[in-house]
Enzyme design. Sequence first.
Site, PDB file in Angstrom:
ATOM      1  CB  SER A  28      -0.873  -0.024   1.247  1.00 52.72           C
ATOM      2  OG  SER A  28      -1.414   1.245   1.489  1.00 52.72           O
TER       3      SER A  28
ATOM      4  CD  GLU B 277      -2.374   4.981   4.625  1.00 52.39           C
ATOM      5  OE1 GLU B 277      -1.918   5.063   5.774  1.00 52.39           O
ATOM      6  OE2 GLU B 277      -3.002   5.893   4.074  1.00 52.39           O
TER       7      GLU B 277
ATOM      8  CE1 TYR C  44      -4.271  -2.036   5.297  1.00 53.63           C
ATOM      9  CE2 TYR C  44      -3.472   0.015   4.346  1.00 53.63           C
ATOM     10  CZ  TYR C  44      -3.981  -1.259   4.190  1.00 53.63           C
ATOM     11  OH  TYR C  44      -4.194  -1.747   2.930  1.00 53.63           O
TER      12      TYR C  44
HETATM   13  P1  GDP Z   1      -7.614   6.441   2.353  1.00 53.43           P
HETATM   14  O1  GDP Z   1      -7.622   7.312   3.552  1.00 53.43           O
HETATM   15  O2  GDP Z   1      -6.545   6.859   1.409  1.00 53.43           O
HETATM   16  O3  GDP Z   1      -7.587   4.991   2.662  1.00 53.43           O
HETATM   17  O4  GDP Z   1      -8.985   6.677   1.524  1.00 53.43           O
HETATM   18  P2  GDP Z   1     -10.339   7.427   1.917  1.00 53.43           P
HETATM   19  O5  GDP Z   1     -11.213   7.323   0.725  1.00 53.43           O
HETATM   20  O6  GDP Z   1     -10.902   6.939   3.205  1.00 53.43           O
HETATM   21  O7  GDP Z   1      -9.895   8.945   2.128  1.00 53.43           O
HETATM   22  C1  GDP Z   1      -9.332   9.698   1.089  1.00 53.43           C
HETATM   23  C2  GDP Z   1      -9.162  11.135   1.540  1.00 53.43           C
HETATM   24  O8  GDP Z   1     -10.434  11.755   1.704  1.00 53.43           O
HETATM   25  C3  GDP Z   1      -8.454  11.282   2.891  1.00 53.43           C
HETATM   26  O9  GDP Z   1      -7.460  12.255   2.769  1.00 53.43           O
HETATM   27  C4  GDP Z   1      -9.538  11.771   3.849  1.00 53.43           C
HETATM   28  O10 GDP Z   1      -9.032  12.656   4.849  1.00 53.43           O
HETATM   29  C5  GDP Z   1     -10.438  12.544   2.887  1.00 53.43           C
HETATM   30  N1  GDP Z   1     -11.798  12.675   3.402  1.00 53.43           N
HETATM   31  C6  GDP Z   1     -12.481  13.838   3.567  1.00 53.43           C
HETATM   32  N2  GDP Z   1     -13.700  13.608   4.093  1.00 53.43           N
HETATM   33  C7  GDP Z   1     -13.801  12.251   4.253  1.00 53.43           C
HETATM   34  C8  GDP Z   1     -14.838  11.408   4.752  1.00 53.43           C
HETATM   35  O11 GDP Z   1     -15.913  11.845   5.157  1.00 53.43           O
HETATM   36  N3  GDP Z   1     -14.582  10.065   4.769  1.00 53.43           N
HETATM   37  C9  GDP Z   1     -13.396   9.544   4.314  1.00 53.43           C
HETATM   38  N4  GDP Z   1     -13.214   8.224   4.322  1.00 53.43           N
HETATM   39  N5  GDP Z   1     -12.398  10.337   3.845  1.00 53.43           N
HETATM   40  C10 GDP Z   1     -12.587  11.658   3.825  1.00 53.43           C
END
Ligand code: GDP
Length: 330
Positions: free
Chosen positions: A126, A128, A150
């Site tokens: 990942s 990450e 993670y």
């Molecule tokens: P990941 O964090 O890369 O695994 O993927 P996500 O889809 O969960 O998040 C992508 C980005 O969207 C991150 O930088 C979050 O901070 C931003 N983000 C903003 N608002 C939201 C929200 O309501 N839910 C999630 N999951 N991410 C959010």
Amino acid sequence: MKKAIITGINGQDGSYLAEYLLEKGYEVYGVVRRSSIENMEKMRNIQSFRERIHIIPCSLENALSVYKLFDKVQPDECYHLAASSFVSYALEDDLSIMTNNFTTTHNILSGIVEVCPSCRMYFAGSSEIFGNVQENPQTEDTPYNPRSVYGISKMAAHSLIKNYRERYNVYACTGFTYNHESPRRGHAFVTRKITSFVAGLVLGAKNKLELGNLDAVRDWGYAPEYVDAMHKMLQQSVPKDYIIATGTIHSVRELLDIAFGKVGLDYQDFIHINEEFLRPESGVPLVGDASAIYRDLEWRASKQFEEIIGDMVQADIDALMDKSNGKRDA
Ligand code: GDP
């Protein structure tokens, strides 16, 4: 006929990979948790081709079960996609994420050495693992600096992949995938959260969408293309690790613009910022340089972000319509 084991076959990537391998004439064995098998919702992604694959309930945390599985199937390839994937910042989740992601990878690697040494293994790494990065874009040589447990678990499991490759000559490699989306993406991810909300609006819902940081950016690709990269990585003569990414970034704001714009709405009328969804973001964006995999395997991401999000909105609208028609017919 080649045989492949896919762990996490019912997830987004597992289901696309299974379809891709069936298309290529593979015999596909999908590993799922015993508790998922009777759960329609958890098996939804593989429902349409369930009869064409072997579904095996197996606890990957249990070494003996893994050895027995590999001994019985004698696969040519194994794609280890199952993981505790929630990028959590909660203390109580740390140990289970760490042990699950590390132990399952260890059990598969040692199972291959013990009972099926010619099996090739792909490990779902990942972006990450780069976490708080100093350089942009990241390459296969960028130092790891994970911020989440993670990310740490994926870094540890990847170290084990390298170690088994060197110590036992196992054909094992890691794909460092950046975010990849599709209509099968889980609802906790921001893309799907937004596209399913927009679909709800189209069908008459009247609520607000609660979000975190709208300026957050990601390197968002298209999941069906990423499983093609995984397969290509197991077809070359030597195992190598690659970045799998688009090399471009978009913000959550752009994502909102596209998703709401698709149905002629302005996102600003529907969203509300909720601190609960704010996350610590690193200053330098995570964006991958996928030139190595293009050079070696001629793989590159091609579907544009706008199209990916547009398709997701449409798929969510179609699914909701089917559901409401179903209710009307019932
Ligand atoms: P990941 O964090 O890369 O695994 O993927 P996500 O889809 O969960 O998040 C992508 C980005 O969207 C991150 O930088 C979050 O901070 C931003 N983000 C903003 N608002 C939201 C929200 O309501 N839910 C999630 N999951 N991410 C959010």
